[in-house]
Design a protein around this motif. Structure first.
Motif, short mmCIF file in Angstrom:
data_model
loop_
_atom_site.label_atom_id
_atom_site.label_comp_id
_atom_site.label_asym_id
_atom_site.label_seq_id
_atom_site.Cartn_x
_atom_site.Cartn_y
_atom_site.Cartn_z
N TYR A 51 1.66 -0.38 2.16
CA TYR A 51 0.84 0.84 2.25
C TYR A 51 -0.41 0.53 3.05
N LYS A 54 -3.81 2.41 5.14
CA LYS A 54 -4.55 3.68 5.29
C LYS A 54 -4.62 4.16 6.74
N ASN A 108 4.43 2.09 5.34
CA ASN A 108 3.91 3.45 5.16
C ASN A 108 2.48 3.52 5.69
N ASN A 125 -0.91 5.75 7.21
CA ASN A 125 -1.63 6.94 6.73
C ASN A 125 -1.55 7.08 5.21
N HIS A 126 -1.48 5.97 4.51
CA HIS A 126 -1.44 5.99 3.05
C HIS A 126 -2.72 5.33 2.52
N PHE A 178 -2.56 7.88 -4.02
CA PHE A 178 -2.96 7.99 -2.61
C PHE A 178 -3.75 9.27 -2.38
N GLN A 204 -0.43 11.51 -0.71
CA GLN A 204 0.98 11.44 -1.12
C GLN A 204 1.09 11.31 -2.64
#
Ligand SMILES: Cc1cc2nc3c(=O)[nH]c(=O)nc-3n(C[C@H](O)[C@H](O)[C@H](O)COP(=O)(O)OP(=O)(O)OC[C@H]3O[C@@H](n4cnc5c(N)ncnc54)[C@H](O)[C@@H]3O)c2cc1C
Length: 429
Positions: free
Chosen positions: A27, A29, A218, A220-221, A235, A238
């Protein structure tokens, strides 16, 4: 262990996933991978998130990075300059005193010899280490000024063990040769570096793609909360997920602690003690060839807010259109040295013009990007504070990795190796 959850897709998170033979979920960001070692672009001008070159001697990492760019990288001899009150000095300056005015050369040499003759006192701080190894005159006129600008703290606030090879402490003959102009080389601790031909340093970050089928990345998490008891990650946008038994985190320790709402007070207090520099990067695209040949250079003068400038178009000609220049200046800041209240871009441009590094009239575009986590400051609280946080993470089966997970001075090759080592230690257990 069949599956791993990894926080952060910088070099260490990606390396952990790459070296794990099972499946992993990452994950991140940001909308791209590579973290601190990635690159950004304006038109055909390429800049990194702070200057990056690879000077690793580790063959395994060299091969991994070479493969990531299909062998398309330069090997260059490092050309580094020092600016001191209108003089250009080869790097490291202590080994090239003859480039300085004669009085400065003499006083630095005398002070260097005096420091060697003095009884060695036990070293406590980075200030002691510099003055003992370089002489007080050189430390006062160069290293301490640079420390204030680059590390944002006074040299006595820092330990010295981290400096190792990173700061020059040459022998007597080398300094005398450099003072008399008899040196055969600059005396830099590394002579050559590798840099991707295209796409900036960030092009190396694709090293994990060979294992793509095992890695669920992933982007944009943004993680907003971590529940260590229920093993849940939340998140910004999500739905939450369960992360199972083992979690690997390359998130900066203060961020990780902040995300765990029921972290014990002692852990929160330890996280508050961790200090690092932040960096305002000023990227400048110029419509003229570079005025100087350097790959990067250091500036000591107190009235110039920039300690380091990088010429991206000298690192690779593909980092700017033909006859153009891509320059980046760093302005570090932190609790002890806030950013100046004036417009940083304008101040940087005016400072660099004063030093003859650029002409304002050639600027096509200039903008500022702030990097929150730059360099870990090795102050006297760091070690104990990191231990408190790491012990707590261990109790909750969270494995820290990378530059900011370990809270160390790691280069990108060491970030890769920290991921590799972590995985092999987990498999051995
Ligand atoms: C100015 C500067 C110059 C450098 N120069 C060199 C050099 O010349 N050569 C060299 O080899 N190394 C250099 N380095 C070091 C190199 O950049 C690092 O060692 C390496 O990039 C660290 O990788 P990492 O994975 O440990 O950390 P990072 O790359 O910082 O990875 C952490 C990741 O976590 C993500 N993240 C953070 N918070 C969250 C959240 N809440 N949710 C989801 N994701 C999150 C971040 O976006 C980031 O992608 C330099 C570093 C700096 C700052």
């Amino acid at each position: 262990m069949e599956h791993l959850t990894i926080l952060g897709a910088g070099f260490s998170g990606l390396s952990s996933a790459y070296h794990f033979s099972g499946k992993s979920t990452l994950y991140e960001k940001r909308d791209s991978f590579g973290g601190t070692a990635s690159s950004m672009q304006w038109k055909d001008f390429v800049f990194d998130y702070g200057p990056h070159v690879s000077f690793t001697k580790d063959t395994y990492v060299k091969d991994l990075l070479a493969k990531a760019v299909d062998g398309e990288f330069f090997i260059k001899k490092a050309l580094t300059g020092n600016y001191y009150q209108g003089h250009w000095v080869r790097h490291p300056a202590i080994c090239n005193l003859c480039d300085l005015p004669p009085e400065v050369n003499r006083d630095a040499l005398v002070s260097f010899i005096e420091a060697r003759e003095a009884n060695e006192l036990p070293l406590k701080t980075y200030r002691d280490w510099c003055e003992q190894g370089q002489g007080k005159y050189f430390a006062d006129h160069f290293t301490h000024l640079y420390t204030r600008k680059f590390w944002t703290v006074e040299p006595e606030k820092m330990t010295y063990q981290w400096a190792g090879e990173r700061v020059a402490r040459p022998g007597l003959k080398r300094v005398i040769d450099g003072s008399l102009g008899l040196q055969s080389d600059s005396g830099h601790y590394f002579t050559e570096f590798r840099y991707p031909k295209k796409g900036g340093y960030g092009a190396y970050s694709g090293f994990w793609k060979e294992a793509e089928e095992r890695i669920n990345l992933n982007l944009n998490h943004t993680i907003t909360e971590i529940d260590l008891k229920k093993r849940i990650l939340s998140f910004a946008q999500q739905p939450s997920v369960n992360f199972g038994d083992t979690l690997i985190s390359s998130l900066p320790l203060p961020e990780f602690v902040r995300l765990v709402s029921d972290a014990p007070d002692a852990v929160k207090a330890a996280a508050n003690q961790l200090q690092c520099t932040s960096i305002a990067l000023v990227n400048i695209a110029l419509q003229e060839p570079a005025l100087l040949p350097y790959h990067w250079l250091y500036i000591y003068d107190e009235d110039i807010i920039v300690p380091r400038v990088t010429f991206y178009s000298n690192l690779s000609e593909f980092n700017a259109p033909p006859n153009c220049t891509a320059i980046q200046a760093e302005v570090p800041y932190g609790n002890s040295r806030p950013l100046p209240s004036e417009n940083v871009v304008e101040r940087v441009i005016s400072d660099l013009e004063k030093c003859g590094i650029l002409k304002k009239s050639a600027i096509l575009h200039a903008w500022q990007v702030n990097v929150k986590y730059g360099y870990v400051i090795f102050d006297f609280q760091r070690e104990a504070a990191v231990k408190v946080i790491h012990d707590w993470m261990k109790k909750h089966e969270v494995k820290p990795v990378g530059r900011f997970g370990l809270w160390q001075y790691l280069w990108s090759d060491q970030a890769i190796k920290s991921g590799k080592q972590l995985i092999s230690s987990m498999i051995k257990v």
